[in-house]
Design an enzyme around this catalytic site. Structure first.
Site, mmCIF file in Angstrom:
data_model
loop_
_atom_site.group_PDB
_atom_site.id
_atom_site.type_symbol
_atom_site.label_atom_id
_atom_site.label_comp_id
_atom_site.label_asym_id
_atom_site.label_seq_id
_atom_site.Cartn_x
_atom_site.Cartn_y
_atom_site.Cartn_z
ATOM 1 N N ASP A 1 -9.310 -6.184 -5.027
ATOM 2 C CA ASP A 1 -8.459 -5.672 -4.551
ATOM 3 C C ASP A 1 -9.024 -3.412 -5.418
ATOM 4 O O ASP A 1 -8.859 -3.518 -6.749
ATOM 5 C CB ASP A 1 -6.337 -4.704 -4.658
ATOM 6 C CG ASP A 1 -6.708 -3.808 -3.935
ATOM 7 O OD1 ASP A 1 -6.877 -2.568 -3.577
ATOM 8 O OD2 ASP A 1 -5.286 -3.681 -3.283
ATOM 9 N N SER B 1 1.056 -1.266 -0.062
ATOM 10 C CA SER B 1 -0.189 0.249 -0.001
ATOM 11 C C SER B 1 0.665 1.506 0.311
ATOM 12 O O SER B 1 2.002 1.789 -0.747
ATOM 13 C CB SER B 1 -1.285 -0.105 0.938
ATOM 14 O OG SER B 1 -1.800 0.735 1.369
ATOM 15 N N HIS C 1 -8.297 -4.821 -0.448
ATOM 16 C CA HIS C 1 -6.802 -4.689 -0.260
ATOM 17 C C HIS C 1 -6.135 -4.999 0.976
ATOM 18 O O HIS C 1 -5.317 -5.381 1.439
ATOM 19 C CB HIS C 1 -7.245 -2.966 -0.110
ATOM 20 C CG HIS C 1 -5.723 -2.163 -0.241
ATOM 21 N ND1 HIS C 1 -4.416 -2.308 -0.940
ATOM 22 C CD2 HIS C 1 -5.185 -1.138 0.762
ATOM 23 C CE1 HIS C 1 -3.982 -1.539 -0.565
ATOM 24 N NE2 HIS C 1 -4.355 -1.344 0.219
#
Length: 486
Positions: A401, A162, A430
């Protein structure tokens, strides 16, 4: 600032002193905080004597090149053992018997590095909303200064998911393969998308709309908790998927224990139909207690009537169609279900978050994300930036995601020449990069065995320090709260 193999040792700060102005430091155990003398931010702002927090595992080898740099996500800390614990330990991906593992806290975070909670020497107060914009590249450059002070000559592999993946990409782009040897990036992107920017904006607007925000000059003990909680709830929905929530929660009611976790306020039994309706309508409203709200329903109703002009009288013939009344006994009312387990879960997460984060810090870090673009101030064509990355790279994407889409991982792998792409098949969206520990561990271990062969084949050193948590333990800082434990 130039970099040498061994820069001047940085002054270590007394964490206990900093805790007096930043109580959130009590949440992070075993980290160190050093003072960096100077850094010129991308914006041109010059920082002097600012803190960077970090935590390490393992021992630096004689060549000073057995270094794993782990980069945390949006609301994470330097404590990898907390949010990626199942990957940390002997014979695991982050093996302290072979690697010197370090995670450095990003600027803007409330967990030790330079942030809105830092005291401004010029004013004697916290920076608050006057905290300067810090980019991902600013983080990397600040962290490099710390690594130099520790004697690190090169990084064996930089790893992050991320926001941490953004840092990993910038590490490789900024310093090349002489310093950064390998990269692992999970669930990230070459540039922050319009979709992600929009979600960041929606979350910031939640904070701004809280009357306690006060332009960011709120007392730390009275921060805009309703807005910050709402921002966290919004973010959590982007970390999961529709099917993930449906499979876990469906339309079920929360148990008593779940309601207690969510700190659902006890409300007094309504005495009128109007009070009953008001309690349903305002369930979840955090700015006033439900009991107090119910008690002023008549007053509020009267104030609406009293502000109506005579020409718009509620009793005039022209407005009779909009006038109605509600009657009945409270004991006879049997309303449809309006409180669900999914709501309870979100409220619990919002309450948990406001006890471990700061609103100005949240604004600062989401703006950091928005600046991320590998092509910014380099070349217009981002594919050329990616094509210039020479390091062996492992790109891990998540099929479900919806925030950092799998197509964005395919884009990275397509244009980074020496890369391999792996897909995680998970319904969790995610957050799977913080949930699918066994698969991620296997992928990273295999990558390191191939690309860090000398270190992986070397005789392991004795390491008796702390290691990670197992996946059944609750994380304090992780983006993911294991929904299956709810």
């Amino acid at each position: 600032m130039s970099h040498t193999a061994k820069s001047k040792t940085l002054q270590e700060l007394d964490i206990e002193d900093i805790k007096e102005t930043n109580p959130l430091l009590n949440l992070v155990q075993g980290q160190r905080i050093v003072q960096v003398p100077e850094l010129v931010l991308e914006s041109g702002v010059v920082l002097n004597n600012f803190p960077i927090a970090y935590k390490t595992w393992g021992t630096l080898n004689e060549a000073c090149d057995n270094v794993l740099v782990i980069c945390h996500a949006l609301t994470g800390s330097a404590d990898v053992a907390d949010w990626w614990g199942p990957l940390l330990g002997n014979d695991l991906a982050f093996d302290p018997s072979r690697f010197f593992i370090i995670c450095l806290n990003s600027m803007g975070s409330p967990y030790g590095s330079f942030s809105p909670l830092t005291i401004n020497e010029q004013t004697g107060t916290r920076y608050g909303p006057e905290f300067p914009l810090c980019t991902v590249r600013d983080d990397v450059r600040a962290h490099r200064i710390v690594l130099d002070s520790l004697g690190v000559k090169s990084i064996a592999c930089v790893i992050g998911g991320s926001m941490g993946g953004m840092l990993s990409l910038e590490w490789t782009a900024m310093y090349g393969n002489e310093y950064v040897k390998n990269m692992v990036a999970l669930a990230t992107s070459a540039r922050h998308s319009a979709w992600c920017i929009s979600w960041s904006e929606a979350q910031r607007q939640s904070i701004y709309s809280d009357p306690n925000y006060l332009d960011g000059y709120y007392p730390v003990e009275e921060q805009p908790v309703a807005g910050l909680s709402a921002a966290r709830m919004s973010a959590l929905l982007t970390y999961r998927t529709r099917n993930s929530f449906e499979n876990k929660f469906s339309r079920r009611s929360p148990s008593i224990a779940q309601q207690q976790k969510a700190q659902k306020a006890e409300v007094r039994k309504p005495s009128t139909v109007s009070e009953h309706s008001l309690q349903i309508h305002n369930d979840g409203y955090k700015c006033k207690a439900n009991g107090a709200i119910a008690g002023i329903s008549g007053q509020k109703r009267q104030s609406v009537v009293s502000t109506t002009s005579s020409s718009d009288s509620l009793t005039s013939q022209s407005s009779m169609t909009s006038v109605s009344s509600v009657t009945g006994e409270v004991k006879d009312i049997k309303p449809a279900q309006t409180y669900f387990s999914a709501q309870s879960y979100l409220r619990y997460q919002g309450t948990k978050f406001i006890n471990r984060f700061d609103a100005n810090c949240y604004i600062a870090i989401t703006r950091k994300l928005d600046t991320h673009d590998l092509a910014r101030d380099r070349v217009e064509d981002i594919t050329k930036v990616l094509s210039a990355i020479e390091q062996p790279s492992l790109i891990i994407g998540i099929q479900s995601d919806g925030l950092f889409t799998y197509s964005e991982q395919e884009f990275l792998a397509e244009y980074i020449p020496n890369s391999q792409l792996e897909k995680i098949e998970s319904p969790e969206g995610h957050d799977a990069f913080l949930l699918e520990f066994k698969l991620i561990n296997k992928l990273i271990v295999n990558f390191l065995k191939t690309n860090c062969k000398n270190i992986m084949d070397a005789k392991p050193r004795t390491w008796g320090g702390d290691v990670g948590n197992d996946e059944t333990k609750t994380s304090v800082f992780g983006e993911a709260e294991e929904v299956t434990n709810w």
